[in-house]
Design an enzyme around this catalytic site. Structure first.
Site, short mmCIF file in Angstrom:
data_model
loop_
_atom_site.label_atom_id
_atom_site.label_comp_id
_atom_site.label_asym_id
_atom_site.label_seq_id
_atom_site.Cartn_x
_atom_site.Cartn_y
_atom_site.Cartn_z
CB SER A 120 -0.73 -0.45 1.33
OG SER A 120 -0.92 1.10 1.27
CE1 TYR A 175 -4.70 -3.10 6.40
CE2 TYR A 175 -4.24 -1.14 5.37
CZ TYR A 175 -3.90 -1.95 5.25
OH TYR A 175 -4.12 -2.13 3.50
#
Length: 324
Positions: A137, A150
């Protein structure tokens, strides 16, 4: 026909990637944690006019991983490609997270990725070729609010993928990272992944977290990046003769990463993190009416001397991917 295993293929990015690769000539094994999703995956494949094989695969279960890899190897052709996509989200500020929740997200996103990678590497080394593609990401390069656990797993995936690249390249194997920005998938609805106490009114972070989530929801509706853009990047990583180590997916994500490399830390922090915090704090003080204009335009820093850069920062702040 090269075999490729895609983990987390029941929905979202994983399903789209599996279908995209099957359409382009790969023999795809779509890993799903629950075989109850098998009919849905096969129905989607039928609609696309492609064939793939659904295998039960829970990345946190070593026996499940062993069985899935054995199925692929026994089918012939070994394992050319692994797409590490499976994972879970966890939304909430750090003090509102329970340690069991943090362990679960690391178990799936980090140790699960390592678990599957460990089991395919011997087959790739024996063949003298292979590609390991990990869906990370932009959140593995730049943090954001309310996703501390996360984001930590995405930073861990980045470190793992980069270090692994150095170790396996002498064997003809490539480790490649895909870094998408924000994409609207089920991760923003049924699979949102809020921590148990993320929305606790007694939390000192409650108002800011609620405002952040509302702002993020407004941003996700405007995103132009789609799952097929990620699938296309994965295909490029698997087929390019000289693949890059990282592929950033989405213009705002690319802008944010590029600017962090170009700007002094103090300037970047003020524009990027400062913009986000000013939005959240302003919302906290004045409510939703505090933003008559789209925050994507950088309204909170309209008076800044670097208005264009501020707008890009405001837009890119939310370009975090919840991998499916």
């Amino acid at each position: 026909m090269d075999n490729v295993l895609v983990t987390g293929s029941s929905t979202g990015l994983g399903l789209e990637t599996a279908l995209y690769l099957a359409r382009r000539g790969f023999r795809v094994f779509a890993g799903v944690r629950d075989l109850g999703h098998r009919p849905t995956v096969l129905e989607a494949a039928g609609e696309r006019g492609v064939e793939l094989t659904v295998v039960q695969l829970d990345v946190t279960d070593s026996q499940s991983v062993d069985r899935a890899v054995e199925t692929i190897v026994e089918s012939g052709g070994g394992v050319y490609g692994l797409v590490n996509n499976a994972g879970i989200g966890l939304r909430g500020c750090f003090e509102d997270l329970q340690m069991c929740e943090i362990r679960d997200v690391f178990e799936a996103n980090v140790f699960g990725t390592m678990n599957v990678t460990r089991r395919v590497l011997p087959h790739m080394r024996a063949a003298g070729r292979g590609r390991i593609v990990t869906i990370s990401s932009v959140g593995g390069r730049i943090a954001t609010f309310g996703l501390s656990a996360y984001i930590s797993t995405k930073f861990a995936q980045e470190g793992f993928g980069e270090a692994l690249a150095l170790e396996v390249q002498p064997f003809g194997i490539r480790s490649i990272l895909i870094e998408p920005g924000i994409i609207k998938t089920s991760r923003w609805s049924v699979n949102r992944g809020n921590a148990a106490h993320a929305l606790d009114p007694a939390s000192p972070y409650h108002a800011m977290f609620v405002n952040h989530e509302a702002l993020a929801d407004r941003f996700v509706e405007t995103r132009k990046t789609r799952p097929h853009h990620v699938a296309k990047a994965v295909h490029r990583a698997l087929t390019s003769r000289w693949p890059r180590m990282r592929y950033v997916v989405g213009r705002p994500a690319s802008v944010a990463i590029a600017l962090r490399g170009l700007m002094p830390d103090r300037v970047f922090d003020w524009l990027y993190f400062g913009t986000l915090l000013r939005h959240i704090k302003n919302d906290q003080a004045a409510g939703p009416a505090a933003h008559p204009r789209d925050p994507e335009l950088g309204a909170s820093v309209a008076a800044s001397r670097n208005r264009a850069a501020s707008g890009a920062m405001a837009e890119a702040t939310y370009d975090q991917i919840e991998s499916e």
